[in-house]
Design an enzyme around this catalytic site. Structure first.
Site, PDB file in Angstrom:
ATOM      1  N   HIS A 409       0.819  -1.215   0.000  1.00 38.76           N
ATOM      2  CA  HIS A 409       0.000   0.000   0.000  1.00 38.76           C
ATOM      3  C   HIS A 409       0.852   1.264   0.000  1.00 38.76           C
ATOM      4  O   HIS A 409       0.337   2.378  -0.221  1.00 38.76           O
ATOM      5  CB  HIS A 409      -0.916   0.005   1.234  1.00 38.76           C
ATOM      6  CG  HIS A 409      -2.223   0.698   1.007  1.00 38.76           C
ATOM      7  ND1 HIS A 409      -2.444   1.565  -0.036  1.00 38.76           N
ATOM      8  CD2 HIS A 409      -3.393   0.660   1.697  1.00 38.76           C
ATOM      9  CE1 HIS A 409      -3.684   2.022   0.017  1.00 38.76           C
ATOM     10  NE2 HIS A 409      -4.286   1.493   1.068  1.00 38.76           N
ATOM     11  N   ASP A 413      -2.240   2.243  -4.594  1.00 36.16           N
ATOM     12  CA  ASP A 413      -3.470   2.691  -3.930  1.00 36.16           C
ATOM     13  C   ASP A 413      -4.561   1.627  -4.079  1.00 36.16           C
ATOM     14  O   ASP A 413      -4.516   0.782  -4.979  1.00 36.16           O
ATOM     15  CB  ASP A 413      -3.960   4.009  -4.532  1.00 36.16           C
ATOM     16  CG  ASP A 413      -3.004   5.158  -4.247  1.00 36.16           C
ATOM     17  OD1 ASP A 413      -2.320   5.099  -3.203  1.00 36.16           O
ATOM     18  OD2 ASP A 413      -2.936   6.091  -5.080  1.00 36.16           O
TER      19      ASP A 413
END
Length: 438
Positions: A409, A413
């Site tokens: 992450h 995204d």
């Protein structure tokens, strides 16, 4: 005097200074040809075979299975000599000619006892066997050794224990001790004295433990997976795919495909091509974090997880965007063969910008795969199951597969991760997209 040539651990890659002995392919005393594989060693990246540096007899094995050795260390030697007549690589050829004297059968009356004591005392006791001996208070001389070169194996000790053979029973005088001889003492004590030794042996045999050093490959896998959990912000998102279109294409063309290309048409080539398309649309999944920078690649080197002789390995297909379906399937089949023979090279496993892992072949319905750093994503495939789904307002049965994308992450995204899986889903459910590039 015969020439002795050492067998040394070769250099097997940069930064690799230690290897683990896998399995010896030849026994002490065997005749070997120049270049013939002697032993399999395991590095932190792959398994490698060490060939014989010369023709002769293998002797003086210094490192056993699971033991560690330094690069450049001598682990055995070759005694140069004439090849034995008859063409067989008999390990007993030199010894047999010297032991032809009939004096050996002389100690016939005490043959079994002498085999136990001499063979057992002289035998090399394997570590697992020694642990069992210590656990059951046995001596190596008590157990007949059946391993190559007179080695005492764990299986020998287990067989000895299960046979009920124990050391000379010291508790024998115990029944004579209860002189008062009440009526109960005539029945109970003998049973109580005889039972414990036998019961303890049986319980020990079925509740034994074996401590083995972690393999080099497994240690590397463990450290890298822990590294991924500790350094990356991992998150997993899921979707599901109707496999009907791909299954129909595969069923229709698999025979013609196999006849033309000499390899089976599997599902992995479809997913590899779909992954290429998804990686093009969402390049962050194909990127990596390097220091304070993000490195984006304009090529797709996809690692394919394969079960091999030493466990799960991930050889890399280079430039999958330039490969055809037959090239993908052929490369996977070749890597699977090499993995089964433990002949993958470190270079086969290095690099990779993305990974696909198919747990479905083992029956996995759903999982969260772990990213292989420094990669930023891994696609997990799962088993195909017929499930009811809603289609055009009706409930229909379709062969469905759950897919999972674990991603870092820090660089990917959530929107990109979801879009990546939707691209995989759309491409697999409408394979014409692979050829029309839409």
């Amino acid at each position: 005097m015969s020439e002795i040539i050492p067998v040394d651990v070769p250099t097997v890659g940069e930064s690799i200074s230690e290897v683990q002995i896998g399995s010896w392919l030849k026994k002490d005393g065997d005749w070997v040809e120049n270049g013939e594989d002697l032993v399999e060693i395991e590095t932190e990246k792959a398994s490698v075979q060490i060939p014989a540096p010369s023709s002769g007899y293998l002797q003086g094995i210094l490192k056993q299975t699971d033991e560690f050795a330094e690069v450049g260390e001598t682990i055995a030697s070759i005694r140069v000599g004439e090849k034995p007549e008859g063409g067989g690589g008999s390990s007993d050829a030199p010894a047999a000619s010297n032991s032809s004297a009939p004096a050996a059968p002389a100690p016939a009356p005490a043959s079994r006892a002498s085999e136990k004591s001499v063979g057992g005392a002289a035998a090399f006791v394997m570590p697992a066997a020694q642990r069992l001996l210590d656990e059951h208070s046995l001596s190596a001389s008590d157990v007949p050794a059946t391993g190559p070169g007179g080695r005492l194996l764990k299986e020998d000790v287990l067989a000895y224990i299960r046979s009920g053979a124990t050391r000379p029973a010291a508790p024998a005088p115990a029944p004579a001790a209860p002189a008062p001889a009440p009526r109960q003492a005539m029945t109970a004590p003998p049973a109580m004295d005889a039972a414990p030794a036998h019961t303890l042996m049986t319980e020990g045999a079925y509740r034994s433990e074996e401590v083995k050093p972690m393999s080099m490959l497994r240690r590397t896998i463990a450290s890298r997976l822990v590294q991924a959990q500790q350094t990356a912000a991992l998150l997993t998102t899921f979707n599901e795919i109707d496999m009907s279109p791909v299954m129909k294409i595969r069923s229709k063309y698999k025979d013609a495909f196999a006849k033309k290309h000499g390899v089976k048409l599997g599902f992995m080539s479809f997913f590899a091509k779909a992954a290429v398309e998804a990686l093009r649309r969402y390049p962050a999944v194909n990127a990596e974090i390097r220091g304070d920078s993000m490195v984006y690649r304009n090529y797709q080197d996809i690692g394919i997880a394969i079960g091999g002789g030493k466990g799960l390995v991930v050889p890399v297909l280079r430039n999958v965007e330039r490969m055809s379906f037959s090239q993908i399937e052929g490369s996977i089949a070749e890597y699977a063969r090499l993995a089964g023979e433990n002949r993958l090279q470190p270079s086969d496993l290095m690099g990779g910008t993305f990974t696909i892992s198919n747990g479905g072949i083992y029956g996995s319905l759903l999982s969260t795969p772990i990213v292989n750093p420094p990669q930023s994503g891994i696609l997990g495939l799962h088993s195909i199951q017929e499930r009811p789904i809603a289609e055009d307002g009706q409930v229909v049965i379709r062969p469905m597969m759950y897919i999972a994308l674990t991603y870092d992450h820090r660089i990917v995204d959530g929107r990109e991760a979801v879009g990546f899986l939707v691209t995989i889903k759309e491409t697999i459910e409408d394979p014409a997209r692979l050829f029309l590039e839409v």
